[in-house]
Design a protein around this motif. Structure first.
Motif, mmCIF file in Angstrom:
data_model
loop_
_atom_site.group_PDB
_atom_site.id
_atom_site.type_symbol
_atom_site.label_atom_id
_atom_site.label_comp_id
_atom_site.label_asym_id
_atom_site.label_seq_id
_atom_site.Cartn_x
_atom_site.Cartn_y
_atom_site.Cartn_z
ATOM 1 N N ALA A 212 46.100 38.887 37.103
ATOM 2 C CA ALA A 212 44.868 38.088 37.065
ATOM 3 C C ALA A 212 43.717 38.848 37.709
ATOM 4 C CB ALA A 212 45.101 36.756 37.773
ATOM 5 N N ARG A 213 43.979 39.559 38.793
ATOM 6 C CA ARG A 213 42.928 40.327 39.470
ATOM 7 C C ARG A 213 42.470 41.508 38.612
ATOM 8 N NH1 ARG A 213 44.018 41.388 45.749
ATOM 9 N NH2 ARG A 213 41.737 41.472 45.707
ATOM 10 N N GLN A 214 43.389 42.132 37.873
ATOM 11 C CA GLN A 214 42.994 43.205 36.971
ATOM 12 C C GLN A 214 42.029 42.702 35.901
ATOM 13 O OE1 GLN A 214 47.165 44.664 36.023
ATOM 14 N NE2 GLN A 214 46.049 46.627 36.003
ATOM 15 N N ILE A 215 42.291 41.494 35.409
ATOM 16 C CA ILE A 215 41.490 40.943 34.312
ATOM 17 C C ILE A 215 40.178 40.352 34.818
ATOM 18 C CG2 ILE A 215 41.445 39.181 32.501
ATOM 19 C CD1 ILE A 215 44.509 39.566 32.274
ATOM 20 N N LEU A 216 40.235 39.609 35.910
ATOM 21 C CA LEU A 216 39.050 38.915 36.421
ATOM 22 C C LEU A 216 38.216 39.800 37.346
ATOM 23 C CD1 LEU A 216 40.726 35.481 37.245
ATOM 24 C CD2 LEU A 216 39.219 35.982 35.306
ATOM 25 N N LEU B 277 35.689 33.017 31.498
ATOM 26 C CA LEU B 277 37.007 33.599 31.268
ATOM 27 C C LEU B 277 38.058 32.892 32.121
ATOM 28 C CD1 LEU B 277 38.942 35.683 30.118
ATOM 29 C CD2 LEU B 277 38.145 37.300 31.856
ATOM 30 N N GLN B 278 39.031 32.299 31.451
ATOM 31 C CA GLN B 278 40.195 31.716 32.105
ATOM 32 C C GLN B 278 41.436 32.413 31.558
ATOM 33 O OE1 GLN B 278 39.781 27.515 31.254
ATOM 34 N NE2 GLN B 278 38.270 27.206 32.876
ATOM 35 N N VAL B 279 42.277 32.883 32.445
ATOM 36 C CA VAL B 279 43.460 33.662 32.070
ATOM 37 C C VAL B 279 44.693 32.771 32.186
ATOM 38 C CG1 VAL B 279 44.841 35.707 32.559
ATOM 39 C CG2 VAL B 279 42.356 35.739 32.962
ATOM 40 N N GLU C 33 31.166 41.002 28.135
ATOM 41 C CA GLU C 33 31.104 41.275 29.572
ATOM 42 C C GLU C 33 32.482 41.214 30.224
ATOM 43 O OE1 GLU C 33 28.598 42.160 31.689
ATOM 44 O OE2 GLU C 33 27.445 42.520 29.845
ATOM 45 N N TRP C 34 33.387 40.424 29.658
ATOM 46 C CA TRP C 34 34.706 40.276 30.251
ATOM 47 C C TRP C 34 35.438 41.612 30.351
ATOM 48 C CZ3 TRP C 34 36.810 35.498 27.047
ATOM 49 C CH2 TRP C 34 36.016 34.376 27.346
ATOM 50 N N SER C 35 35.218 42.483 29.379
ATOM 51 C CA SER C 35 35.959 43.744 29.328
ATOM 52 C C SER C 35 35.328 44.850 30.170
ATOM 53 C CB SER C 35 36.082 44.221 27.876
ATOM 54 O OG SER C 35 34.794 44.469 27.328
#
Length: 521
Positions: free
Chosen positions: A264-268, A314-316, A154-156
């Protein structure tokens, strides 16, 4: 000086025996070691410098190279805490004295006893399979392996938005568990953070000097060298800097910089609150010959330091070096793809004289089906570039065999409304509200408030034992110590909830801070 061929020593019963031919006796202060190729000299077994003119038994001697090629090695002496000259045979003259007539050459093995002077092998694996055991199964108890894999998948699925990472780099992050982005940060923001760190070193030097624990504050030393020189006078100075719990404004500005937060916003996702995780760290990796291995972090997953409620969240992490990092000064290595199953493997604690967890390479292979011979990636990160990784990707740092400090920061974000896993020690802080306009340059307007001043280390500190006595004794030895110093400010122990979670294979002064029941868990 003398030249002598490398010779293998035989370790037996916790000690090392070596015979030294009388023909190589010398009073020289240095020796020439066999030349090594340009690749990492610690990839294979070999022996370096010094011994005495007769057969002796030595328990703890570690000699460290002054340069990467190891063409020349200086003999070091009793002023280094990594050497126990009391274990030398009778009649041996310590090499730190001017009278070194009977001292010539000795040999030190690449690998020494775990928990001894360096508490590390040259390969950076500390525990062994016999003492830890390889379980080959997840440590996760709250979710099934199918649920964990689905959570990572789901993270991706966050839609791509423009930001610091290209679409290909974002896909690399989700597929591999990490991505290295070059030229992310302007030197101005890095230099401001370095200035803040210099202020922390100033403060530490003043405290140690006032307590009579160092003779020289090394004020003229460059940024890259000063803490190493202080650490050579007071064992644990690097730990005191690592324990800084209050957030300097300049580091807060780096953490909230648009180049990082947009990543971080792109990933989360732009649609969620982006929170700053309370576990941010200033890493001051002093040279190995000063730190005795306490600054070298072994293989682990970041989830191993947090409560399981956060393991599937998910922690970046942004790993931000303040100096150029490379193999010689202890850059990072990652095991690519180890996040894909969403599994946290079994770890053990505590490595050598540290508070670190470790997961063995064999455990990673058995549980995650990775190949440690093929999947390990060495990440040499220059200043201004950033290594991004998630909280399940296995990683470690290499030993620092340079003569300078490898300074870095690790800063973390996660989605709002999710547990941070920090055992209630400290909450996360809101850095970007959901759907907030994107900041193209400079910093996001984070309202740090009192959060930046909350010292998480104080909340984690269970007790300080016998420190007043240690400080008084050290002050008496040096002949100062009139200024009153709060002992907690010079406490070099670290303990935390992770010590209760994993098998305590090795006890040390850090685990001694735990209640007795936890020590025997």
């Amino acid at each position: 000086a003398v030249t002598a061929p490398a010779k293998r020593c035989v370790r037996s019963g916790g000690e090392v025996s070596f015979a030294c031919p009388a023909s190589i006796a010398s009073g020289g202060a240095s020796v020439q070691a066999a030349s090594k190729p340009d690749h990492d000299p610690f990839e294979s077994d070999w022996i370096i410098s010094s011994a005495v003119t007769s057969c002796v038994r030595v328990s703890e001697i570690v000699l460290f190279p002054l340069n990467h090629q190891l063409n020349k090695v200086s003999i070091v002496g009793t002023e280094m805490r990594s050497i126990n000259t009391a274990s030398l045979g009778a009649g041996v003259v310590p090499v730190v004295t001017a009278v070194a007539a009977t001292v010539a050459t000795a040999y030190a093995l690449r690998r020494w006893q775990r928990g001894r002077a360096v508490a590390a092998s040259r390969q950076g694996v500390f525990f062994n399979e016999e003492e830890v055991g390889i379980l080959g199964k997840p440590a996760n108890r709250l979710r099934t392996t199918e649920e964990l894999r689905a959570a990572v998948a789901e993270w991706s699925k966050v839609p791509f938005t423009e930001g610091t990472l290209t679409k290909e780099e974002l896909e690399h992050f989700h597929r591999k568990g990490w991505v290295l982005k070059h030229g992310v940060l302007d030197m101005a923001v890095i230099d401001a953070a370095r200035t803040a760190v210099e202020g922390l070193v100033d403060d530490l030097a003043e405290r140690l000097y006032a307590a009579g624990l160092i003779r020289d504050k090394c004020v003229s030393a460059p940024f890259e060298r000063r803490l190493a020189l202080i650490d050579s006078q007071y064992a644990g100075a690097n730990v005191l800097l690592h324990k800084v719990g209050r957030l300097p404004a300049e580091i807060g500005a780096l953490w909230s910089h648009s180049a990082l937060l947009n990543t971080a916003r792109q990933i989360l996702g732009d649609h969620v609150d982006v929170m700053g995780h309370p576990v941010w760290n200033l890493r001051c990796k002093t040279p190995e010959r000063h730190s005795g291995g306490t600054a070298t972090v072994p293989w682990h997953q970041d989830t191993s330091y947090l409560d399981e409620e956060s393991w599937d969240k998910l922690q970046v992490t942004a790993w931000v070096p303040l100096v150029d990092t490379h193999r010689t000064n202890g850059c990072m290595q990652v095991v690519t793809g180890t996040h894909s199953k969403g599994i946290t493997v079994e770890h053990a604690c505590c490595v050598g004289g540290t508070w670190y967890n470790e997961c063995l390479p064999a455990e990673l292979e058995a549980t995650l089906d990775c190949d440690m011979a093929a999947d390990v990636v060495t990440c040499e990160v220059p200043r201004g570039s950033v290594l991004f990784l998630n909280n399940i990707t296995a990683h470690r740092s290499l030993p620092n065999f340079s003569d300078s400090v490898r300074w870095s920061l690790d800063l973390r974000w996660q989605r709002g409304g999710e547990p941070n896993g920090f055992s209630g020690v400290k909450d996360s802080v809101l850095m970007v509200p959901a759907s907030a306009p994107r900041v193209e340059s400079g910093c996001y307007p984070v309202e740090w408030g009192s959060w930046a001043d909350e010292d998480r280390q104080q909340a984690m500190r269970d007790a300080v034992k016998d420190l007043e006595h240690d400080l008084a004794r050290a002050s008496d030895e040096i002949g100062r110590g009139d200024a009153p110093i709060d002992p907690s400010l010079l406490d070099t122990t670290i303990s935390g909830p992770w010590m209760r979670r994993w098998r305590l294979v090795h006890h040390n002064r850090h685990t001694a801070q735990l209640p007795a029941a936890a020590q025997h868990a």
